[in-house]
Design an enzyme around this catalytic site. Structure first.
Site, short mmCIF file in Angstrom:
data_model
loop_
_atom_site.label_atom_id
_atom_site.label_comp_id
_atom_site.label_asym_id
_atom_site.label_seq_id
_atom_site.Cartn_x
_atom_site.Cartn_y
_atom_site.Cartn_z
N GLU A 396 0.84 -1.21 0.00
CA GLU A 396 0.00 0.00 0.00
C GLU A 396 0.87 1.25 0.00
O GLU A 396 1.95 1.26 0.59
CB GLU A 396 -0.86 0.02 1.28
N ASP A 397 0.39 2.32 -0.62
CA ASP A 397 1.10 3.59 -0.54
C ASP A 397 0.84 4.26 0.82
O ASP A 397 1.75 4.68 1.49
CB ASP A 397 0.68 4.52 -1.70
N ASP A 400 -4.97 5.26 5.57
CA ASP A 400 -5.53 6.45 6.23
C ASP A 400 -6.60 5.98 7.22
O ASP A 400 -6.27 5.53 8.32
CB ASP A 400 -6.07 7.33 5.09
N PHE A 449 -2.36 16.11 4.45
CA PHE A 449 -2.52 15.50 3.13
C PHE A 449 -1.17 15.51 2.43
O PHE A 449 -0.57 16.56 2.22
CB PHE A 449 -3.57 16.23 2.30
P1 IMP Z 1 -8.30 4.86 3.53
O1 IMP Z 1 -9.32 3.94 2.98
O2 IMP Z 1 -8.91 6.02 4.26
O3 IMP Z 1 -7.24 4.17 4.36
O4 IMP Z 1 -7.61 5.59 2.31
C1 IMP Z 1 -6.64 5.04 1.56
C2 IMP Z 1 -6.50 5.78 0.26
O5 IMP Z 1 -6.80 7.17 0.40
C3 IMP Z 1 -5.06 5.73 -0.19
O6 IMP Z 1 -4.80 4.57 -0.92
C4 IMP Z 1 -4.94 7.00 -0.99
O7 IMP Z 1 -5.36 6.79 -2.29
C5 IMP Z 1 -5.88 7.97 -0.31
N1 IMP Z 1 -5.21 8.88 0.62
C6 IMP Z 1 -5.37 8.92 1.96
N2 IMP Z 1 -4.58 9.88 2.51
C7 IMP Z 1 -3.91 10.43 1.46
C8 IMP Z 1 -2.93 11.46 1.39
O8 IMP Z 1 -2.49 12.09 2.38
N3 IMP Z 1 -2.46 11.76 0.16
C9 IMP Z 1 -2.88 11.12 -0.97
N4 IMP Z 1 -3.79 10.15 -0.93
C10 IMP Z 1 -4.31 9.80 0.28
#
Ligand code: IMP
Length: 481
Positions: A396-397, A400, A449
């Site tokens: 994963e990148d 969040d 972000f």
């Molecule tokens: P989650 O489902 O909230 O964990 O979100 C995961 C996805 O949200 C990541 O794979 C990213 O595509 C996007 N995301 C969450 N935070 C960031 C950020 O700070 N920068 C860019 N993309 C983000």
């Protein structure tokens, strides 16, 4: 000659107290160096830390050594006691004659005879060195060595704490006020961060380097240029050393008389030290240099809107190498399937893969979000191959809220892989809603972000070579993408 057990014991007690004090790294290491040297009845001591790529040693603290000796520069590990890298204690009976000593002439001028090098280890891995110096030739007892090995263990803990300290200091940068109140002035022997620069342009240069998280050392080394018999008659101290680029930088204005003199010194330096990479830069040259590395106002990549750089390209690469080492070790003898979600993970996936030393295959999925809050996940591209019975590592990148990963892990588990683990470059823990298991984590990121290194905002910024914080005012809606 030899110290008593009581001497070692009270020195260790004292050193432990320094290690737990709120002083700056420099002052803690200076105090540790003094106690260690005194306990083994030596004339000087230096605490050195290894850069993460294990190429050179930088002085973190010292006692009993002259400024000239300390400013002879970062020590090249491979030329200066490489056995330290293997965790061995190194003894040099005569520093003026031993071929392992990098600057024998300076050692002679300083009247240094014997040197004892003790590795500082973190789980068996060399991260620094304690170097003890004596004016008279002497041997060290086993008791001296085992005392210094204990001091080295405390230094490892100090260094580990300092990493935390550096992370915390990044947050201080946000508030100048807090930073000023926390500043402790370093001792004059400093070769790391100075509080005053000789010239305002140097301070600007340092700020620019800091913005791009490019590691720098201020005036770290003096190069002797001319000798009068055995004495050094002329030296040159470049303003900066950028270890990641292995580059010395001397800043210059366009004043012709100064330029001519500096050019003369540089010519001489290049004759005497052909292996040294040094550049004379004026402001424009500097911007061009940054552009060459994809940074700065003349660079092609989009950086406006980036509030500050969080992790430089070099820092990301180092962390990715470490993660890859751990993964390769944990999956030794097995075949691994890496799975990524398009598109944010592309940079991380590519770098991680290249550093793995086990056989791997990879597959990608694509998803889209729908629903009022943009957080309901739908798979728009599924895996090409079956993962049943395979060892799977989800790459994963950024994690969040954890909603995306939770959904994907449920989907993958339904295919009965032999094992399923997660490696994420960034962990934004503060925003977690679902508790997902993360096995390998690159960095804990603050609740901001972030963009770059594959991560985007509205499709932009993915090609930045670093991870930076986007200016909060630019973010209107935070839908993942
Ligand atoms: P989650 O489902 O909230 O964990 O979100 C995961 C996805 O949200 C990541 O794979 C990213 O595509 C996007 N995301 C969450 N935070 C960031 C950020 O700070 N920068 C860019 N993309 C983000």
């Amino acid at each position: 000659m030899g110290s008593s057990r009581g001497t070692y014991y009270s020195a260790l007690k004292q050193i432990n107290r320094f290690a737990n004090s709120p002083l700056s790294l420099r002052r803690v290491c200076n105090s540790v160096a003094k106690s260690a040297a005194t306990a083994v009845q030596a004339n000087g001591c230096r605490i050195l830390c290894l850069n993460p790529r294990k190429e050179y040693l930088i002085t973190s603290g010292a006692y009993g050594l002259s400024d000239l000796y300390l400013k002879k520069g970062p020590l090249d590990v491979h030329r200066s006691l490489p056995d330290i890298l293997d965790g061995k204690v190194v003894f040099i009976a005569d520093a003026t004659k031993d071929r392992r000593v990098q600057y024998p002439q300076i050692a002679r001028e300083q009247g240094i005879s014997s040197i004892l090098g003790i590795p500082i280890l973190d789980r068996g891995d060399a991260i620094g060195e304690i170097r003890i110096y004596t004016r008279e030739p002497r041997q060290f007892s086993e008791a001296d060595k085992s005392f210094l090995l204990s001091v080295a263990d405390i230094c490892a803990v100090i260094f580990e704490g300092a990493e935390l300290h550096q992370l915390l200091e990044q947050d201080y940068k946000v508030s100048d006020k807090r930073r000023k109140s926390s500043r402790v002035s370093p001792l004059p022997t400093t070769t790391l961060r100075p509080t005053t620069f000789a010239h305002p342009s140097e301070e600007d240069f340092a700020k620019l380097l800091d913005f791009y998280c490019i590691e720098w050392l201020y005036e770290p080394r003096s190069f002797p240029l001319r000798w009068d018999g055995d004495k050094i008659a002329e030296m040159f101290t470049p303003d900066f050393y950028l270890p990641e680029l292995d580059l010395y930088v001397e800043l210059t204005t366009l004043k012709q008389n100064l330029l001519t003199e500096k050019n003369r010194k540089l010519r001489r330096l290049r004759e005497l030290y052909p292996e040294v990479n040094i550049r004379l830069l004026n402001k424009n040259d500097f911007l061009k240099l940054l552009a060459k590395y994809g940074y700065g106002p003349l660079g092609e990549a989009k950086v406006e809107g980036v509030d500050r750089v969080l992790y430089s390209h070099a820092k990301i690469q180092r962390r990715v190498r470490t993660l890859a080492r751990h993964i390769s070790r944990d999956y030794a003898g097995q075949q691994l399937v890496l799975i990524g979600i398009l598109k944010g993970v592309v940079c991380f996936m590519a770098d991680l893969m290249q550093n793995l030393s086990i056989p791997v295959t990879m597959d990608f999925m694509a998803i889209s979000y729908y629903g009022g809050d943009g957080q309901v996940v739908k798979i728009t591209r599924d895996l090409d191959s079956s993962i049943t019975g395979q060892h799977v590592l989800m790459v994963e990148d950024i994690v969040d809220t954890g909603m995306t990963l939770n959904y994907i892990l449920n989907h993958l588990s339904a295919h009965n892989p032999a094992s399923l683990r997660v490696c994420t470059l960034l962990d934004k823990r503060a925003r977690r809603l679902i508790n997902v298991p993360l096995n390998y984590i690159g960095f804990d990121v603050p609740d901001e972000f972030v963009v770059g290194y594959g991560l985007d905002y509205k499709g932009q910024y993915r090609n930045l070579p670093f991870v930076g914080i986007l200016h909060p005012e630019l973010i209107k809606d935070r839908k993942p993408g």
